[in-house]
Design a protein around this motif. Structure first.
Motif, short mmCIF file in Angstrom:
data_model
loop_
_atom_site.label_atom_id
_atom_site.label_comp_id
_atom_site.label_asym_id
_atom_site.label_seq_id
_atom_site.Cartn_x
_atom_site.Cartn_y
_atom_site.Cartn_z
N GLN A 32 -11.88 -1.28 -6.46
CA GLN A 32 -10.86 -0.66 -5.80
C GLN A 32 -9.81 -1.64 -5.61
N GLU A 34 -6.05 -1.99 -3.80
CA GLU A 34 -5.00 -1.24 -2.96
C GLU A 34 -3.66 -2.06 -2.75
N TYR A 35 -2.43 -1.58 -3.28
CA TYR A 35 -1.29 -2.37 -3.07
C TYR A 35 -0.75 -2.20 -1.54
N ASN A 36 -0.95 -3.41 -0.91
CA ASN A 36 -0.53 -3.48 0.49
C ASN A 36 1.14 -3.90 0.52
N GLU A 43 -4.96 -5.87 -2.68
CA GLU A 43 -6.45 -6.39 -2.16
C GLU A 43 -7.43 -5.52 -2.84
N ASN A 147 -4.64 2.06 -6.16
CA ASN A 147 -4.00 2.79 -5.22
C ASN A 147 -2.51 1.98 -4.63
N LYS A 148 -1.50 2.95 -5.01
CA LYS A 148 -0.16 2.41 -4.51
C LYS A 148 0.35 3.54 -3.80
N ASN A 149 0.41 3.29 -2.28
CA ASN A 149 1.18 4.40 -1.58
C ASN A 149 0.47 5.95 -1.72
N ILE A 152 -2.97 7.34 -6.92
CA ILE A 152 -4.22 6.47 -7.73
C ILE A 152 -4.37 6.74 -8.96
#
Length: 168
Positions: A32, A34-36, A43, A147-149, A152
């Motif tokens: 998984q 995740e774009y922070n 991440e 996942n970006k904002n 997915i």
């Protein structure tokens, strides 16, 4: 909904519901990502079955790790990270991206491995190449979910398809 998405969802449900320590019917990892945008980083949380990971490491000549036990080898994290670097590669916005090892934790019969790619101003494209555990399990599937904002994108990689990419 495409057949591929249905297949990925079924695998996710099956894998996430397996709690037993014994043999498992599916050979799958789930990464998984995740774009922070606040930290400008990707991440990553990689979930793999502990017994499969140990087989992959043994295939590299690394034994007697005692993963998750009190007598765990103090170099286990180093060995896992070296193995992952040889098995998983990322290109972000069409540039090779190196990731760092953040840590790991055990959860029943699985290992969560945390990784991070820093200095990502904006996530436009992601390419993943992985052969993770395909050398020990010919039916190994590796799911990557990015996942970006809230948007997915999923990839399903295996021995026959080791590279895929997504665009945002």
């Amino acid at each position: 909904m495409k057949i591929g998405k249905i297949y990925i969802i079924l695998i996710l449900i099956s894998v996430l519901s397996i709690k037993s320590v014994g043999a498992h019917p599916f050979y799958v990892s789930i990464c998984q990502v995740e774009y922070n945008k606040e930290t400008k980083s990707l991440e990553m949380a990689l979930k793999v079955f502990a017994d499969d990971l140990l087989l992959g490491l043994e295939n590299e000549g690394i034994t007697k790790l005692f993963l998750g036990e009190e007598k765990e080898n103090p170099k286990t994290d180093e060995y896992i990270f070296e193995y992952l670097k040889s098995q998983m590669k990322f290109k972000i916005n069409q540039k090779d991206a190196e990731y760092s090892y953040v840590g790991k934790e055990m959860e029943n019969s699985v290992v969560w491995i945390y990784l991070e790619i820093t200095n990502i101003n904006d996530l436009q494209t992601a390419e993943v190449e992985t052969k993770l555990l395909t050398e020990v399990r010919v039916t190994q599937n590796n799911i990557v979910q990015i996942n970006k904002n809230g948007e997915i994108k999923n990839m399903l990689l295996n021995k026959d398809k080791t590279v895929d990419s997504v665009q945002f």
